[in-house]
Design a protein around this motif. Sequence first.
Motif, PDB file in Angstrom:
ATOM      1  N   LEU A 180       7.392   3.892   7.263  1.00  7.16           N
ATOM      2  CA  LEU A 180       6.398   3.193   6.445  1.00  7.16           C
ATOM      3  C   LEU A 180       6.517   1.679   6.564  1.00  7.16           C
ATOM      4  O   LEU A 180       5.521   0.963   6.477  1.00  7.16           O
ATOM      5  CB  LEU A 180       6.542   3.602   4.978  1.00  7.16           C
ATOM      6  CG  LEU A 180       6.038   4.994   4.625  1.00  7.16           C
ATOM      7  CD1 LEU A 180       6.522   5.396   3.239  1.00  7.16           C
ATOM      8  CD2 LEU A 180       4.522   5.050   4.709  1.00  7.16           C
ATOM      9  N   ALA A 226       3.419  -1.427   6.496  1.00  9.28           N
ATOM     10  CA  ALA A 226       3.201  -2.397   5.416  1.00  9.28           C
ATOM     11  C   ALA A 226       4.327  -3.425   5.450  1.00  9.28           C
ATOM     12  O   ALA A 226       5.143  -3.500   4.537  1.00  9.28           O
ATOM     13  CB  ALA A 226       3.149  -1.676   4.075  1.00  9.28           C
ATOM     14  N   VAL A 245      -2.341   2.075   3.459  1.00 11.30           N
ATOM     15  CA  VAL A 245      -1.112   2.336   4.216  1.00 11.30           C
ATOM     16  C   VAL A 245      -1.196   3.668   4.957  1.00 11.30           C
ATOM     17  O   VAL A 245      -0.911   3.745   6.155  1.00 11.30           O
ATOM     18  CB  VAL A 245       0.132   2.287   3.296  1.00 11.30           C
ATOM     19  CG1 VAL A 245       1.365   2.759   4.042  1.00 11.30           C
ATOM     20  CG2 VAL A 245       0.338   0.878   2.760  1.00 11.30           C
ATOM     21  N   SER A 263      -1.052  -2.769   8.039  1.00 11.89           N
ATOM     22  CA  SER A 263      -1.995  -2.647   6.934  1.00 11.89           C
ATOM     23  C   SER A 263      -2.051  -3.961   6.167  1.00 11.89           C
ATOM     24  O   SER A 263      -1.055  -4.665   6.047  1.00 11.89           O
ATOM     25  CB  SER A 263      -1.532  -1.528   6.011  1.00 11.89           C
ATOM     26  OG  SER A 263      -2.266  -1.536   4.823  1.00 11.89           O
TER      27      SER A 263
END
Length: 131
Positions: free
Chosen positions: A30, A34, A91, A109
């Motif tokens: 992740l 982001a 995201v 993002s």
Amino acid sequence: MAIGDDILIARLTNRETQLMQQADALDAALQPVAPEWPIDQIARMDRIVLRIGLYELENDKDVPPKVVINEAVELAKAFGGENSSKFINGVLGTALRLQTGELPIDAPSKAKPTPVKKSVPKPKKDTKKRA
């Protein structure tokens, strides 16, 4: 075809175990999506929803990706902060586009998460009577 309660419980328990075991790997996946928001600065509920959504995008090929994202957005609306649903959508949408090759890997993002609220202890009242 409906499944029995025992099968459903087994699937949910297995998924929960896998999510917990893969939390660090999911967080690592992740982070590039982001980059302006370190994982520890994302509100806890948003992190949990992102982990669940990313796990399902990567591992559950029986559910269409847009359904996964929509369900994550609904969870964020129900349990997250004011901007959580937009952040989750941005995201996970970016993660999906990266998975499918629609975006180059260096296109992060621009979504903004709900920041973690730092609790500030309240001052204690002075209960002693003064003369």
